[in-house]
Write a protein that holds these residues in place. Sequence first.
Motif, PDB file in Angstrom:
ATOM      1  N   ILE A  42      -3.148   5.427  -1.269  1.00 59.98           N
ATOM      2  CA  ILE A  42      -3.956   6.349  -0.466  1.00 59.98           C
ATOM      3  C   ILE A  42      -3.203   7.672  -0.402  1.00 59.98           C
ATOM      4  O   ILE A  42      -2.066   7.726   0.083  1.00 59.98           O
ATOM      5  CB  ILE A  42      -4.225   5.805   0.948  1.00 59.98           C
ATOM      6  CG1 ILE A  42      -4.912   4.441   0.876  1.00 59.98           C
ATOM      7  CG2 ILE A  42      -5.096   6.785   1.735  1.00 59.98           C
ATOM      8  CD1 ILE A  42      -5.193   3.819   2.230  1.00 59.98           C
ATOM      9  N   HIS A  43      -3.824   8.734  -0.908  1.00 58.65           N
ATOM     10  CA  HIS A  43      -3.160  10.039  -1.040  1.00 58.65           C
ATOM     11  C   HIS A  43      -3.771  11.035  -0.066  1.00 58.65           C
ATOM     12  O   HIS A  43      -4.947  10.940   0.289  1.00 58.65           O
ATOM     13  CB  HIS A  43      -3.316  10.565  -2.474  1.00 58.65           C
ATOM     14  CG  HIS A  43      -2.247  11.515  -2.892  1.00 58.65           C
ATOM     15  ND1 HIS A  43      -2.137  12.800  -2.393  1.00 58.65           N
ATOM     16  CD2 HIS A  43      -1.219  11.382  -3.783  1.00 58.65           C
ATOM     17  CE1 HIS A  43      -1.102  13.395  -2.939  1.00 58.65           C
ATOM     18  NE2 HIS A  43      -0.520  12.550  -3.789  1.00 58.65           N
ATOM     19  N   ILE A  82       0.858  -1.180   0.000  1.00 58.89           N
ATOM     20  CA  ILE A  82       0.000   0.000   0.000  1.00 58.89           C
ATOM     21  C   ILE A  82       0.894   1.230   0.000  1.00 58.89           C
ATOM     22  O   ILE A  82       1.759   1.380   0.879  1.00 58.89           O
ATOM     23  CB  ILE A  82      -0.937   0.030   1.223  1.00 58.89           C
ATOM     24  CG1 ILE A  82      -1.881  -1.184   1.212  1.00 58.89           C
ATOM     25  CG2 ILE A  82      -1.743   1.334   1.252  1.00 58.89           C
ATOM     26  CD1 ILE A  82      -2.793  -1.260   2.433  1.00 58.89           C
ATOM     27  N   LEU A  83       0.715   2.093  -0.982  1.00 55.55           N
ATOM     28  CA  LEU A  83       1.469   3.348  -1.051  1.00 55.55           C
ATOM     29  C   LEU A  83       0.669   4.442  -0.363  1.00 55.55           C
ATOM     30  O   LEU A  83      -0.486   4.691  -0.706  1.00 55.55           O
ATOM     31  CB  LEU A  83       1.731   3.739  -2.508  1.00 55.55           C
ATOM     32  CG  LEU A  83       2.390   5.102  -2.729  1.00 55.55           C
ATOM     33  CD1 LEU A  83       3.797   5.129  -2.142  1.00 55.55           C
ATOM     34  CD2 LEU A  83       2.423   5.468  -4.203  1.00 55.55           C
ATOM     35  N   TYR A 123      -7.012  10.078   2.012  1.00 56.86           N
ATOM     36  CA  TYR A 123      -7.018   9.944   3.478  1.00 56.86           C
ATOM     37  C   TYR A 123      -8.443   9.974   4.039  1.00 56.86           C
ATOM     38  O   TYR A 123      -8.849   9.103   4.807  1.00 56.86           O
ATOM     39  CB  TYR A 123      -6.239  11.093   4.112  1.00 56.86           C
ATOM     40  CG  TYR A 123      -4.742  10.954   4.123  1.00 56.86           C
ATOM     41  CD1 TYR A 123      -4.077  10.115   3.237  1.00 56.86           C
ATOM     42  CD2 TYR A 123      -3.977  11.675   5.020  1.00 56.86           C
ATOM     43  CE1 TYR A 123      -2.692  10.005   3.251  1.00 56.86           C
ATOM     44  CE2 TYR A 123      -2.594  11.574   5.054  1.00 56.86           C
ATOM     45  CZ  TYR A 123      -1.951  10.743   4.167  1.00 56.86           C
ATOM     46  OH  TYR A 123      -0.579  10.644   4.184  1.00 56.86           O
ATOM     47  N   GLY A 124      -9.183  11.024   3.677  1.00 57.83           N
ATOM     48  CA  GLY A 124     -10.514  11.214   4.250  1.00 57.83           C
ATOM     49  C   GLY A 124     -11.476  10.098   3.913  1.00 57.83           C
ATOM     50  O   GLY A 124     -12.213   9.602   4.783  1.00 57.83           O
ATOM     51  N   THR A 125     -11.495   9.671   2.643  1.00 57.97           N
ATOM     52  CA  THR A 125     -12.426   8.614   2.242  1.00 57.97           C
ATOM     53  C   THR A 125     -12.055   7.292   2.908  1.00 57.97           C
ATOM     54  O   THR A 125     -12.931   6.525   3.325  1.00 57.97           O
ATOM     55  CB  THR A 125     -12.435   8.445   0.711  1.00 57.97           C
ATOM     56  OG1 THR A 125     -11.101   8.217   0.242  1.00 57.97           O
ATOM     57  CG2 THR A 125     -12.997   9.672   0.025  1.00 57.97           C
ATOM     58  N   VAL A 158       4.483   1.648   1.980  1.00 52.67           N
ATOM     59  CA  VAL A 158       5.532   2.461   1.368  1.00 52.67           C
ATOM     60  C   VAL A 158       5.070   3.913   1.445  1.00 52.67           C
ATOM     61  O   VAL A 158       3.899   4.211   1.189  1.00 52.67           O
ATOM     62  CB  VAL A 158       5.779   2.058  -0.097  1.00 52.67           C
ATOM     63  CG1 VAL A 158       6.840   2.947  -0.733  1.00 52.67           C
ATOM     64  CG2 VAL A 158       6.191   0.590  -0.183  1.00 52.67           C
ATOM     65  N   PHE A 159       5.985   4.822   1.802  1.00 45.34           N
ATOM     66  CA  PHE A 159       5.608   6.219   2.003  1.00 45.34           C
ATOM     67  C   PHE A 159       6.389   7.134   1.051  1.00 45.34           C
ATOM     68  O   PHE A 159       7.599   6.967   0.878  1.00 45.34           O
ATOM     69  CB  PHE A 159       5.883   6.644   3.454  1.00 45.34           C
ATOM     70  CG  PHE A 159       5.266   5.729   4.475  1.00 45.34           C
ATOM     71  CD1 PHE A 159       3.931   5.846   4.818  1.00 45.34           C
ATOM     72  CD2 PHE A 159       6.020   4.735   5.090  1.00 45.34           C
ATOM     73  CE1 PHE A 159       3.354   5.000   5.749  1.00 45.34           C
ATOM     74  CE2 PHE A 159       5.462   3.883   6.025  1.00 45.34           C
ATOM     75  CZ  PHE A 159       4.116   4.013   6.354  1.00 45.34           C
ATOM     76  N   THR A 160       5.680   8.077   0.442  1.00 48.06           N
ATOM     77  CA  THR A 160       6.341   9.089  -0.372  1.00 48.06           C
ATOM     78  C   THR A 160       5.787  10.459   0.028  1.00 48.06           C
ATOM     79  O   THR A 160       4.692  10.565   0.585  1.00 48.06           O
ATOM     80  CB  THR A 160       6.098   8.885  -1.879  1.00 48.06           C
ATOM     81  OG1 THR A 160       4.694   9.030  -2.164  1.00 48.06           O
ATOM     82  CG2 THR A 160       6.567   7.521  -2.327  1.00 48.06           C
ATOM     83  N   SER A 161       6.557  11.491  -0.275  1.00 49.24           N
ATOM     84  CA  SER A 161       6.110  12.848   0.044  1.00 49.24           C
ATOM     85  C   SER A 161       6.681  13.826  -0.954  1.00 49.24           C
ATOM     86  O   SER A 161       7.631  13.523  -1.678  1.00 49.24           O
ATOM     87  CB  SER A 161       6.527  13.235   1.469  1.00 49.24           C
ATOM     88  OG  SER A 161       7.936  13.206   1.600  1.00 49.24           O
ATOM     89  N   GLY A 162       6.089  15.011  -1.000  1.00 49.17           N
ATOM     90  CA  GLY A 162       6.574  16.054  -1.895  1.00 49.17           C
ATOM     91  C   GLY A 162       6.388  15.690  -3.354  1.00 49.17           C
ATOM     92  O   GLY A 162       5.374  15.121  -3.755  1.00 49.17           O
TER      93      GLY A 162
END
Length: 401
Positions: free
Chosen positions: A347-348, A294-295, A376-378, A329-333
């Motif tokens: 999930i963004h 899950i990203l 996130y919210g949904t 897995v986590f990404t940012s920016g």
Amino acid sequence: MNLNQTPSANRIHIAFFGMRNAGKSSLMNAITGQNIAVVSEIKGTTTDPVQKSMELLPLGPVTVIDTAGLDDSGALGILRTEKTMQVLCKTDIAVLVINAMYGMTSFDEQILNQITSQQIPYVLAYNKIDLKPDLKRQITIDERTVFVSAATGEGVKELKEKLAHFAKRKQEKFILKDIVAPKDTVVLVIPIDKAAPKGRLILPQQQVIRELLDIGATAVMTQDDNLADTLGNLKTKPRLVITDSQAFAKVSKIVPEDMELTSFSILFSRYKGNLERQVAAVKVLDTIKDGDKILIAEGCTHHRQCDDIGTVKLPNWIRKYTKAEPQFVFTSGTEFPQDLSGYRLVIHCGGCMLNEREMQSRLQTAQKQNVPMSNYGTAIAYMNGILQRTVRPLNIELADK
């Protein structure tokens, strides 16, 4: 809206592309009237994308971006080219700067194909026309073509007018104006926890408050601990309650069923992306198994707290809901994988720091690879069994209630 009133993500992003020494940096400096980018006769002077937010008349608030030449070579050149291609994902209007001394080359054609494949409005700017004036008789001119000289200023005004023409085609979007009326009361639930920035509100909260003021509605702000008292003290029922998504479990129990409820994240999912698609995607959570990737992606970079929503709270809620141990897995920016084929779900965040073009690009990347992408919210609303309730104010119905 002027420059100071417009968040960076809401400004029109104008990016300059082309080969090395086409004069991209010089032309950008000429258009803005500022020495934003370093200019040199040496090929490859611009190494990383350089951007500047400013007021550019007659367009208004914009972000201009200079990029490295896409004919760059070597190992570093490949990395620079990748950075340049990332800029395409957030470009509202592209300026393809073509060196008039050589005309349209195979490199220019490759860039143009990338621009058109992503349906980005563009202008072809033949630069250095002062050195090759006869080119004007050899090129078919249309609304996208302009002959310019960054050195003499020829054609710069015309280029700005063409950019303004394309900018006017961009339809203004709203967060709340279609569901909230003047004199309505909207309650904003804003938890103050370790992740809350001291002395200020986060961008989605600021933008919602500003739009409510523009509408002529009344914004009532409270923390989740004070929500019950706040609602009890209101003389009229609020049109809507908007909460931070991470407080959904607590807030949904306090807000009566006959009151409309949603979250900042869900509102921004609709504002920047495709909420219907993200609502449909969240059902994948019901099929998650051990080891599924899950990203979790965020559009901004910030210091992670011990109870960070993206890297701590959300994964824990997913583990509890799925009764599985997925691989997160986590990404940012600006870092967002172009190859999503190994993921069961993306999930963004709400994407408040991304412009609409970049958020849409990420959604399209996932769609093309048949990877469900939610928000996130949904996701939080779904895991709390209140998704239908939280999207109802936005006139969205779930396929399976």
